[in-house]
Every structure is written in C-alpha cells, then in structure tokens.
Motif scaffolding. Structure first.
Motif, PDB file in Angstrom:
ATOM      1  N   THR A 184      34.263  17.188  68.957  1.00  0.00           N
ATOM      2  CA  THR A 184      34.009  15.868  69.556  1.00  0.00           C
ATOM      3  C   THR A 184      35.047  14.862  69.062  1.00  0.00           C
ATOM      4  OG1 THR A 184      32.364  15.218  67.871  1.00  0.00           O
ATOM      5  CG2 THR A 184      31.548  16.316  69.862  1.00  0.00           C
ATOM      6  N   CYS A 185      36.280  15.304  69.056  1.00  0.00           N
ATOM      7  CA  CYS A 185      37.408  14.469  68.641  1.00  0.00           C
ATOM      8  C   CYS A 185      38.551  14.714  69.622  1.00  0.00           C
ATOM      9  CB  CYS A 185      37.837  14.799  67.213  1.00  0.00           C
ATOM     10  SG  CYS A 185      39.263  13.831  66.631  1.00  0.00           S
ATOM     11  N   ALA A 186      38.605  13.901  70.649  1.00  0.00           N
ATOM     12  CA  ALA A 186      39.600  14.102  71.700  1.00  0.00           C
ATOM     13  C   ALA A 186      40.983  13.677  71.237  1.00  0.00           C
ATOM     14  CB  ALA A 186      39.212  13.314  72.946  1.00  0.00           C
ATOM     15  N   ALA A 187      41.981  14.492  71.568  1.00  0.00           N
ATOM     16  CA  ALA A 187      43.372  14.067  71.430  1.00  0.00           C
ATOM     17  C   ALA A 187      43.706  13.229  72.660  1.00  0.00           C
ATOM     18  CB  ALA A 187      44.279  15.285  71.346  1.00  0.00           C
ATOM     19  N   ARG A 188      44.103  11.975  72.439  1.00  0.00           N
ATOM     20  CA  ARG A 188      44.407  11.071  73.556  1.00  0.00           C
ATOM     21  C   ARG A 188      45.865  11.150  73.990  1.00  0.00           C
ATOM     22  NH1 ARG A 188      41.127   5.725  71.320  1.00  0.00           N
ATOM     23  NH2 ARG A 188      39.030   6.431  71.934  1.00  0.00           N
ATOM     24  N   GLY A 189      46.749  11.515  73.060  1.00  0.00           N
ATOM     25  CA  GLY A 189      48.157  11.581  73.415  1.00  0.00           C
ATOM     26  C   GLY A 189      49.022  11.855  72.209  1.00  0.00           C
ATOM     27  N   LEU A 190      50.318  11.955  72.465  1.00  0.00           N
ATOM     28  CA  LEU A 190      51.291  12.311  71.441  1.00  0.00           C
ATOM     29  C   LEU A 190      52.074  11.075  71.011  1.00  0.00           C
ATOM     30  CD1 LEU A 190      52.663  15.522  73.181  1.00  0.00           C
ATOM     31  CD2 LEU A 190      50.860  15.394  71.444  1.00  0.00           C
ATOM     32  N   ASP A 191      52.319  10.982  69.716  1.00  0.00           N
ATOM     33  CA  ASP A 191      53.190   9.955  69.185  1.00  0.00           C
ATOM     34  C   ASP A 191      54.588  10.561  69.031  1.00  0.00           C
ATOM     35  OD1 ASP A 191      54.087   7.591  68.143  1.00  0.00           O
ATOM     36  OD2 ASP A 191      53.250   7.920  66.142  1.00  0.00           O
ATOM     37  N   THR A 192      55.603   9.786  69.348  1.00  0.00           N
ATOM     38  CA  THR A 192      56.976  10.293  69.258  1.00  0.00           C
ATOM     39  C   THR A 192      57.858   9.296  68.530  1.00  0.00           C
ATOM     40  OG1 THR A 192      57.581   9.334  71.403  1.00  0.00           O
ATOM     41  CG2 THR A 192      56.750  11.593  71.411  1.00  0.00           C
ATOM     42  N   GLU A 193      58.877   9.831  67.878  1.00  0.00           N
ATOM     43  CA  GLU A 193      59.913   9.026  67.223  1.00  0.00           C
ATOM     44  C   GLU A 193      61.243   9.732  67.436  1.00  0.00           C
ATOM     45  OE1 GLU A 193      58.964   8.582  63.120  1.00  0.00           O
ATOM     46  OE2 GLU A 193      57.141   7.397  63.476  1.00  0.00           O
ATOM     47  N   GLY A 194      62.222   8.987  67.938  1.00  0.00           N
ATOM     48  CA  GLY A 194      63.531   9.580  68.159  1.00  0.00           C
ATOM     49  C   GLY A 194      63.512  10.729  69.147  1.00  0.00           C
ATOM     50  N   GLY A 195      62.570  10.693  70.086  1.00  0.00           N
ATOM     51  CA  GLY A 195      62.529  11.714  71.117  1.00  0.00           C
ATOM     52  C   GLY A 195      61.894  13.018  70.718  1.00  0.00           C
ATOM     53  N   ARG A 196      61.175  13.030  69.568  1.00  0.00           N
ATOM     54  CA  ARG A 196      60.479  14.251  69.160  1.00  0.00           C
ATOM     55  C   ARG A 196      59.093  13.910  68.628  1.00  0.00           C
ATOM     56  NH1 ARG A 196      61.958  18.242  65.802  1.00  0.00           N
ATOM     57  NH2 ARG A 196      59.724  18.446  65.401  1.00  0.00           N
ATOM     58  N   ILE A 197      58.274  14.934  68.456  1.00  0.00           N
ATOM     59  CA  ILE A 197      56.892  14.753  68.001  1.00  0.00           C
ATOM     60  C   ILE A 197      56.856  14.102  66.618  1.00  0.00           C
ATOM     61  CG2 ILE A 197      54.831  16.003  67.227  1.00  0.00           C
ATOM     62  CD1 ILE A 197      54.999  15.939  70.215  1.00  0.00           C
ATOM     63  N   ALA A 198      55.982  13.080  66.502  1.00  0.00           N
ATOM     64  CA  ALA A 198      55.779  12.427  65.205  1.00  0.00           C
ATOM     65  C   ALA A 198      54.307  12.358  64.827  1.00  0.00           C
ATOM     66  CB  ALA A 198      56.361  11.025  65.228  1.00  0.00           C
ATOM     67  N   GLY A 199      53.404  12.661  65.794  1.00  0.00           N
ATOM     68  CA  GLY A 199      51.984  12.587  65.484  1.00  0.00           C
ATOM     69  C   GLY A 199      51.139  12.791  66.715  1.00  0.00           C
ATOM     70  N   VAL A 200      49.833  12.780  66.502  1.00  0.00           N
ATOM     71  CA  VAL A 200      48.858  12.909  67.586  1.00  0.00           C
ATOM     72  C   VAL A 200      47.855  11.767  67.454  1.00  0.00           C
ATOM     73  CG1 VAL A 200      47.021  14.309  68.585  1.00  0.00           C
ATOM     74  CG2 VAL A 200      49.098  15.417  67.730  1.00  0.00           C
ATOM     75  N   PHE A 201      47.664  11.051  68.552  1.00  0.00           N
ATOM     76  CA  PHE A 201      46.634  10.021  68.600  1.00  0.00           C
ATOM     77  C   PHE A 201      45.316  10.676  69.017  1.00  0.00           C
ATOM     78  CE2 PHE A 201      50.508   7.521  69.604  1.00  0.00           C
ATOM     79  CZ  PHE A 201      50.450   6.626  68.551  1.00  0.00           C
ATOM     80  N   THR A 202      44.283  10.537  68.201  1.00  0.00           N
ATOM     81  CA  THR A 202      42.964  11.040  68.554  1.00  0.00           C
ATOM     82  C   THR A 202      41.996   9.857  68.628  1.00  0.00           C
ATOM     83  OG1 THR A 202      41.883  11.354  66.391  1.00  0.00           O
ATOM     84  CG2 THR A 202      43.517  13.009  67.059  1.00  0.00           C
ATOM     85  N   GLU A 203      40.810  10.104  69.120  1.00  0.00           N
ATOM     86  CA  GLU A 203      39.813   9.034  69.195  1.00  0.00           C
ATOM     87  C   GLU A 203      39.357   8.586  67.815  1.00  0.00           C
ATOM     88  OE1 GLU A 203      35.622  10.253  70.237  1.00  0.00           O
ATOM     89  OE2 GLU A 203      36.695  11.996  71.026  1.00  0.00           O
ATOM     90  N   LYS A 204      39.647   9.393  66.784  1.00  0.00           N
ATOM     91  CA  LYS A 204      39.234   9.045  65.431  1.00  0.00           C
ATOM     92  C   LYS A 204      40.411   8.614  64.558  1.00  0.00           C
ATOM     93  CE  LYS A 204      35.217  12.114  65.641  1.00  0.00           C
ATOM     94  NZ  LYS A 204      34.524  13.280  65.058  1.00  0.00           N
ATOM     95  N   GLY A 205      41.589   8.499  65.170  1.00  0.00           N
ATOM     96  CA  GLY A 205      42.748   8.053  64.406  1.00  0.00           C
ATOM     97  C   GLY A 205      43.966   8.910  64.670  1.00  0.00           C
TER      98      GLY A 205
END
Length: 437
Positions: A184-205
């Motif tokens: 019950t923790c949805a991934a809302r989208g991807l965080d990027t820096e410099g055109g590559r993956i830097a993190g994942v935004f979830t409903e809990k942070g």
C-alpha cells in the motif's frame, strides 16, 4: 462459489528507507524475484507495491511453468527459471507449490498437431524433452477421458506452481535477506538528476537510488509515458476458476481442445475454459493499434473487442501528466480488479464431466478474473531504458510471466547492477518496437 482467489499475505516494513541501492516497483513474481536476487548479491533493496504482494496477475494465472510452446526467444530464460523453481524452495525453506509433473497436450485437429511438430523441430537445439505422442499414447495419458485424440505432446520436464503461494513465499525470503517491503505504498514517479535516475517518489516519501526496476505489470506503460518513454502494451481480460476437490485425472496440467485442467494442492483443479478473452477499446489501445494489428488479426477468433470501464479508468486509460506530491491513480486503484465472466463456468463443467464421467458432481469453488498485460509480439520487455540510465523495465509478459518469473527477475537484477546477465537480454530489448515501427 466465491468470487475471489486465495492469496498468502506478507508482512510489510513500516519505515521507508531514505536510500537503497535499487528500488523495485511492483511486487508480483518478477519484482519479488528481482528483489530476492539483488539482496542475495549483497545490494540494499526497497520493494514498493501500491497494493499487496501478488495482488494482480501473479495470483490470477494458471500456474504453469512450461518451456513447451514458448516463443523461441524465451526458451533459454525459461530453462533458467525451471532450475530456479527446482532450487528455490530448499534455499528459502518454503514451499512455492512447484511440482514438475509434466504437461500433456491432446488434440483432434491435424493442423494443431502440425504446429506442435513444427515447434519441436525449432526447439530441438534446446533439448526441452518435449515429444510428440500418437493417438494410443494420448489415450493412455488421459485415463477416464471419453474423447478420441489423434495425438498430442507430452513435456515431462514442465510443471506448475501455486500462484497464491509462490510470490508471497519469495517475498518473505527477500525480507529475511534484508529487503524492505512496502505494501500500500504507490510509486508515483521517478526523480532524475543530470538525465539519469536519482530516486523514486512514493506516496510515503522519496527514496534515493541510482537504479530502479519497474516490474509494474499492466501499469508499466502508463508509468513510463509519464516520463516520456514509449512502451506498447495492452491488456486482455481473462476468467478462470478453481473447483472443489475431485478425483485426480492427470498428475500435471492437461490441455484439451475444450478446457484446461491444472491440479491444485488442495485436490481441486484450476480450470481455464476455451472461451474468448476480452480486449477492451482504450486510449492506450488506440495509441498502439498499428503495432498490435498483426497480432489481433492472427488471434481474432480468440478475443472479443468491446468498450468497457477500462476506457475511463485503469492502466490503459489516458492519464497524461500527474503531480508526484498528490494522490494518483495508483492510490485510487490499489488492485486492478476485473469482473469475472461467470457465464463460462457451467458450460465448462459440463464439458469436463462429459469428457470425464467420473468427475460428476465437481463444482466451482472460486471464480476470478485478471488483466493480462501484453506486448505486440507477445514477448516481454526485460530491458535497460537508454533514454533514462538507471532504469530497467520488466513487464509485458503476455500471459506467460508466472512460469518465467524467477529467471526474469534474476535477469532484471543483473541488468540493474551491471552483473553478467544469465541469458542474452537482446531479444527482450524495449527498443525493438521502435525499430520495428
């Protein structure tokens, strides 16, 4: 009869980690396998799931673990998966329901028999162990069946596992090896820096990471579109049901022209009727219509096309861009439910009893449906995304992802970490669709 399927539940972790070596999105059989193999290799892993482990197609399938009749591109990966199905229960100390009892296919249709013979010729280099059988052996392998066959196939190295048990058992083993599981923790989208993956935004942070595996099943294409990445994907509605315990007529899965029987550990059967799947007209379907047209033409008799709720809601609807700091469709639809087609049950039971009189009195115990996420060539995507370094996609398994799931998760883990891949990943590349277009 209950309109649901049994499902083992898994405990979640309360605290979301600030960072992880790899974040896996989606806790079906592929996602939990990827998480398990990553942890086994010494990586820190956060596994996030908007619903529950195996809540969608990983618990709604036939449970088949087969090499026979697969696309040739999948055979090496399936053989790795079968080795994992053999070894994992002892390694994790839990039963996943896997039984290598073989598959039997029987037919009355010479054309179908010729197609199976052609597959055997093509698969000969892989030494799958499957072989053609004549009418007499087909009859011997279907004791009690009143029908007459012209022949068939026996694939003794194939088998089945229990969909309600397998992914949850592997998820528990992954947690025991340090994976943090967040249901019950949805991934809302991807965080990027410099055109590559830097993190994942979830409903809990937010979780900091340099690598993400998207194993989101039917939701993968929509999730990718939010980031400007195109993956042609469509969903087909399919209904199956489980029966009350009954006499065993086959030690392993049996496929006949009229129905498919898969023995379950509780003594009943999983039944797939030879009914047409439903393909609903959706915005995503319209977007990818040209790529799916050849497949639709060749399988026209197997599907019915209609307009339904999925045009307006679910992964094939058009959701455009959304904010990562507000609730999304992933929270509104924790589990992608499908209304089962109850009309298939009685005709299927009548056909089963007509073929096997000794099964008179068998009844349906549970009925459910699922959405099979498909690609235009019915081969999955297990691929790095060149446009977004650090992202790996493992989705689009087209109705045969459960059996290949352990190996597919391992391959996705290899791609995410740069480890030598267990098989050549080129046949599963995402950019094959762009090249074909």
């Amino acid at each position: 009869m209950v309109a649901t399927r049994a499902l083992d539940l898994v405990e979640s972790d309360d605290r979301l980690p600030e960072a992880a070596d790899v974040v896996v999105i989606g806790a079906g059989i592929i996602g939990v396998s990827a998480a398990f193999h990553l942890a086994k290799a010494g990586h820190s892993v956060a596994l996030v799931e908007k619903g529950v482990v195996a809540g969608e197609q990983s618990s709604r399938n036939w449970g088949w673990c087969r090499t026979f009749n697969r696309d040739e591109r999948e055979i090496p990966l399936m053989q790795h998966s079968q080795a994992l199905w053999d070894s994992l229960p002892a390694e994790i100390g839990a039963d996943m329901g896997f039984r290598r009892n073989g598959l039997v296919y029987v037919t009355k249709d010479p054309k179908e028999l010729a197609e199976w013979r052609a597959w055997l010729d093509k698969a000969q280099p892989y030494q799958t162990g499957a072989r053609l059988i004549d009418a007499a052996e087909a009859k011997r392998l279907t004791p009690g069946n009143e029908q007459q066959w012209i022949g068939g196939i026996v694939s003794p190295r194939d088998g089945r596992a229990e969909p309600a048990m397998a992914a949850p058992a592997l998820a528990k083993a992954a947690r025991a090896r340090g994976v943090t599981l967040h249901q019950t923790c949805a991934a809302r989208g991807l965080d990027t820096e410099g055109g590559r993956i830097a993190g994942v935004f979830t409903e809990k942070g937010r979780i900091r990471t340099r690598a993400v595996i998207l194993s989101g099943g039917a939701w993968a294409s929509m999730f990718l579109r939010r980031h400007g990445i195109d993956m042609p994907q469509s969903s087909v509605h399919s209904t199956i049901f489980a029966t009350t315990p009954a006499r065993q007529v086959s030690p392993g899965p049996l496929r006949t022209p009229d129905f498919i029987l898969t023995p379950l550990l509780d003594g009943g059967y999983l039944v797939a009727a030879r009914a047409r799947g439903r393909l609903e007209l959706t915005p995503a379907g319209i977007r990818y219509a040209r790529q799916f047209l050849p497949s639709l033409r060749s399988n026209w008799k197997m599907v019915e096309l209609r307009l339904g709720r999925s045009f307006f809601e679910g992964p094939d609807a058009w959701h455009g861009r959304w904010s990562f700091d507000r609730p999304t469709v992933f929270e509104r639809m924790r589990v992608l439910e499908a209304k089962p087609k109850g009309a298939i049950v009685e005709p299927a039971l009548r056909e089963i009893v007509a073929a096997y009189p000794d099964l008179a009195g068998i009844r349906a115990a549970r009925l459910w449906a699922g959405w099979i996420d498909s690609t235009p060539d019915a081969v999955p995507v297990i691929s790095r995304v060149d446009a977004l370094p650090g992202l790996v996609v493992a989705a689009g398994f087209s109705g045969h992802g459960f059996g290949i799931g352990p190996g597919a998760g391992r391959l996705a883990a290899d791609l995410a970490t740069g480890a030598p891949p267990i098989v050549d990943p080129a046949p599963f590349a995402l950019d094959r669709f762009a090249r074909a277009a």
